[in-house]
Write a protein that holds these residues in place. Sequence first.
Motif, PDB file in Angstrom:
ATOM      1  N   TRP A 364       0.841  -1.180   0.000  1.00  0.00           N
ATOM      2  CA  TRP A 364       0.000   0.000   0.000  1.00  0.00           C
ATOM      3  C   TRP A 364       0.884   1.240   0.000  1.00  0.00           C
ATOM      4  N   ILE A 365       0.376   2.321  -0.581  1.00  0.00           N
ATOM      5  CA  ILE A 365       1.052   3.620  -0.525  1.00  0.00           C
ATOM      6  C   ILE A 365       0.084   4.601   0.116  1.00  0.00           C
ATOM      7  N   MET A 366       0.501   5.182   1.240  1.00  0.00           N
ATOM      8  CA  MET A 366      -0.350   6.096   1.986  1.00  0.00           C
ATOM      9  C   MET A 366       0.033   7.538   1.665  1.00  0.00           C
ATOM     10  N   GLY A 367      -0.744   8.152   0.736  1.00  0.00           N
ATOM     11  CA  GLY A 367      -0.549   9.555   0.427  1.00  0.00           C
ATOM     12  C   GLY A 367      -1.353  10.432   1.358  1.00  0.00           C
ATOM     13  N   ASP A 368      -1.682  11.645   0.931  1.00  0.00           N
ATOM     14  CA  ASP A 368      -2.255  12.579   1.888  1.00  0.00           C
ATOM     15  C   ASP A 368      -3.735  12.337   2.189  1.00  0.00           C
ATOM     16  N   VAL A 369      -4.400  11.412   1.512  1.00  0.00           N
ATOM     17  CA  VAL A 369      -5.717  10.980   1.976  1.00  0.00           C
ATOM     18  C   VAL A 369      -5.579  10.403   3.382  1.00  0.00           C
ATOM     19  N   PHE A 370      -4.455   9.733   3.631  1.00  0.00           N
ATOM     20  CA  PHE A 370      -4.130   9.243   4.980  1.00  0.00           C
ATOM     21  C   PHE A 370      -3.339  10.278   5.775  1.00  0.00           C
ATOM     22  N   LEU A 371      -2.247  10.791   5.199  1.00  0.00           N
ATOM     23  CA  LEU A 371      -1.352  11.676   5.932  1.00  0.00           C
ATOM     24  C   LEU A 371      -2.017  13.004   6.299  1.00  0.00           C
ATOM     25  N   GLY A 372      -3.024  13.418   5.523  1.00  0.00           N
ATOM     26  CA  GLY A 372      -3.738  14.641   5.853  1.00  0.00           C
ATOM     27  C   GLY A 372      -4.635  14.507   7.062  1.00  0.00           C
ATOM     28  N   ARG A 373      -4.940  13.291   7.465  1.00  0.00           N
ATOM     29  CA  ARG A 373      -5.763  13.045   8.652  1.00  0.00           C
ATOM     30  C   ARG A 373      -4.930  12.745   9.884  1.00  0.00           C
ATOM     31  N   PHE A 374      -3.671  12.323   9.665  1.00  0.00           N
ATOM     32  CA  PHE A 374      -2.852  11.871  10.791  1.00  0.00           C
ATOM     33  C   PHE A 374      -1.473  12.514  10.754  1.00  0.00           C
ATOM     34  N   TYR A 375      -1.186  13.240  11.819  1.00  0.00           N
ATOM     35  CA  TYR A 375       0.149  13.813  11.999  1.00  0.00           C
ATOM     36  C   TYR A 375       1.149  12.661  11.933  1.00  0.00           C
ATOM     37  N   THR A 376       2.239  12.870  11.212  1.00  0.00           N
ATOM     38  CA  THR A 376       3.196  11.776  11.010  1.00  0.00           C
ATOM     39  C   THR A 376       4.602  12.197  11.401  1.00  0.00           C
ATOM     40  N   GLU A 377       5.181  11.435  12.312  1.00  0.00           N
ATOM     41  CA  GLU A 377       6.569  11.646  12.724  1.00  0.00           C
ATOM     42  C   GLU A 377       7.448  10.619  12.036  1.00  0.00           C
ATOM     43  N   PHE A 378       8.498  11.103  11.378  1.00  0.00           N
ATOM     44  CA  PHE A 378       9.467  10.252  10.693  1.00  0.00           C
ATOM     45  C   PHE A 378      10.730  10.228  11.553  1.00  0.00           C
ATOM     46  N   ASP A 379      10.891   9.175  12.327  1.00  0.00           N
ATOM     47  CA  ASP A 379      11.990   9.060  13.288  1.00  0.00           C
ATOM     48  C   ASP A 379      13.147   8.314  12.625  1.00  0.00           C
ATOM     49  N   VAL A 380      14.105   9.087  12.125  1.00  0.00           N
ATOM     50  CA  VAL A 380      15.245   8.503  11.414  1.00  0.00           C
ATOM     51  C   VAL A 380      16.131   7.712  12.364  1.00  0.00           C
ATOM     52  N   GLY A 381      16.372   8.277  13.562  1.00  0.00           N
ATOM     53  CA  GLY A 381      17.291   7.651  14.508  1.00  0.00           C
ATOM     54  C   GLY A 381      16.846   6.277  14.956  1.00  0.00           C
ATOM     55  N   ASN A 382      15.543   6.124  15.211  1.00  0.00           N
ATOM     56  CA  ASN A 382      15.006   4.842  15.671  1.00  0.00           C
ATOM     57  C   ASN A 382      14.361   4.036  14.552  1.00  0.00           C
ATOM     58  N   GLN A 383      14.431   4.549  13.334  1.00  0.00           N
ATOM     59  CA  GLN A 383      13.847   3.885  12.164  1.00  0.00           C
ATOM     60  C   GLN A 383      12.416   3.432  12.463  1.00  0.00           C
ATOM     61  N   ARG A 384      11.569   4.430  12.749  1.00  0.00           N
ATOM     62  CA  ARG A 384      10.172   4.164  13.041  1.00  0.00           C
ATOM     63  C   ARG A 384       9.322   5.348  12.600  1.00  0.00           C
ATOM     64  N   LEU A 385       8.028   5.086  12.453  1.00  0.00           N
ATOM     65  CA  LEU A 385       7.042   6.103  12.140  1.00  0.00           C
ATOM     66  C   LEU A 385       6.093   6.252  13.313  1.00  0.00           C
TER      67      LEU A 385
END
Length: 417
Positions: A364-385
């Motif tokens: 699946w690819i989650m574009g802004d239909v999803f991302l526009g509803r949910f604040y998203t943190e991209f944690d590079v150090g811990n390799q997690r979302l």
Amino acid sequence: MSFHFSALALLALTLTVLLAASEASKVARLHRIAIHRSANFKRSQKAVVAERDLVQTKYGQNKTQSLSQKANGYPVEPLSNFDNYQYYGNISIGTPPQYFMVQFDTGSSNLWIPSTSCTSAGCADHQTYNQTASSSYQANGTYFSITYGTGSVSGYLAVDSVSVGGLTVASQKFGQVYTEIGTNFVDALFDGILGMGFPALAADGVVPVFQNMINQGLVANPVFSFYLRDNGSTVNYGGELILGGSDPSLYRGGLTYVPVSQPAYWQFITDSIKIGSTVVSVGDAAIADTGTSLIIAPQADFDTIAAIFSADSNGVFYCTSTKSMPDLVINIQAVEFRIPASYYVERDGSECQLLIQSINQNFWIMGDVFLGRFYTEFDVGNQRLGFAPVNGAFSLSQIGLWKILALVMAFMAGLWW
């Protein structure tokens, strides 16, 4: 009794101020870049199908090549002139700074902008980089070419300082575009692309901009986050890209964290995906991609969804209202993330179209239909979302600590009268 109550109230208010000050201090260390969208942005059936096909180009070609063997050395990255659904914001390159609008794309990892040496029509309508006007420019000379669905761009790598959100990366390697073939780039509102994927996705061994920010100690935490306001529909303020952490005042509750399953794209594993009570998929991979506005499903999953709505291969079906339609429910780490039908279905008169589409891929690819509803943190150090429902509130930095103190002082004054 009255004095005792007042003393307790004063203590509680003092603790509130201290906590607010501490939170405001954390927020103040964040670096913000306002992101925008086209004033003419409007979905149509033609635009949805065109975007789906462009996403197919982006992921389809990458899928058939290893991460180290992209098309002509650079990953495929499609552009669209269908009212430019992508999010874009301001950066500068060079000394003194030369300013550009770039698309911030978590589905790629390279930075490129057009050069003053480019004579193509698309370059003429955009800001171009002049290497001779920058005292911090360093030559590199490695050739690159980026392939699109209906054209391509090519040029040479360069090295210069790159500033984003008040942070300046020294000696950043990026692509200068010298030639454009096709019309994709002519109408785009941004000048280039700044990829925010992992280094494994970058071509030619180029270290991505945010990784260099981490390496050079420019951010307090190896984290960036996206707040896409009102699903990106606001003309002058589409949200924020935040470097160095997250702003808790922009989301409700805590963040739900999920590990990155393959640190190239921002890929993670979903528990399940449902339409209402109908289970569509279990244990599928998904990618958080700010470079698309749609949700893209594997073909079999799309067929299941289309059957629920009696939709055709483009997701089009007859409808009178979205109010009675079921929610799209994405379960991540045992937490349900619900998207009402009014967000994943576009209605135009008596016809509706699913903003869930399909291309030839098994994730699946989650574009802004999803991302526009949910604040998203991209944690590079811990390799997690991290995901959490957005709220419409202003951040602490926008409210201002002085306003909090003013309210507290007014309340305290009332206690003593």
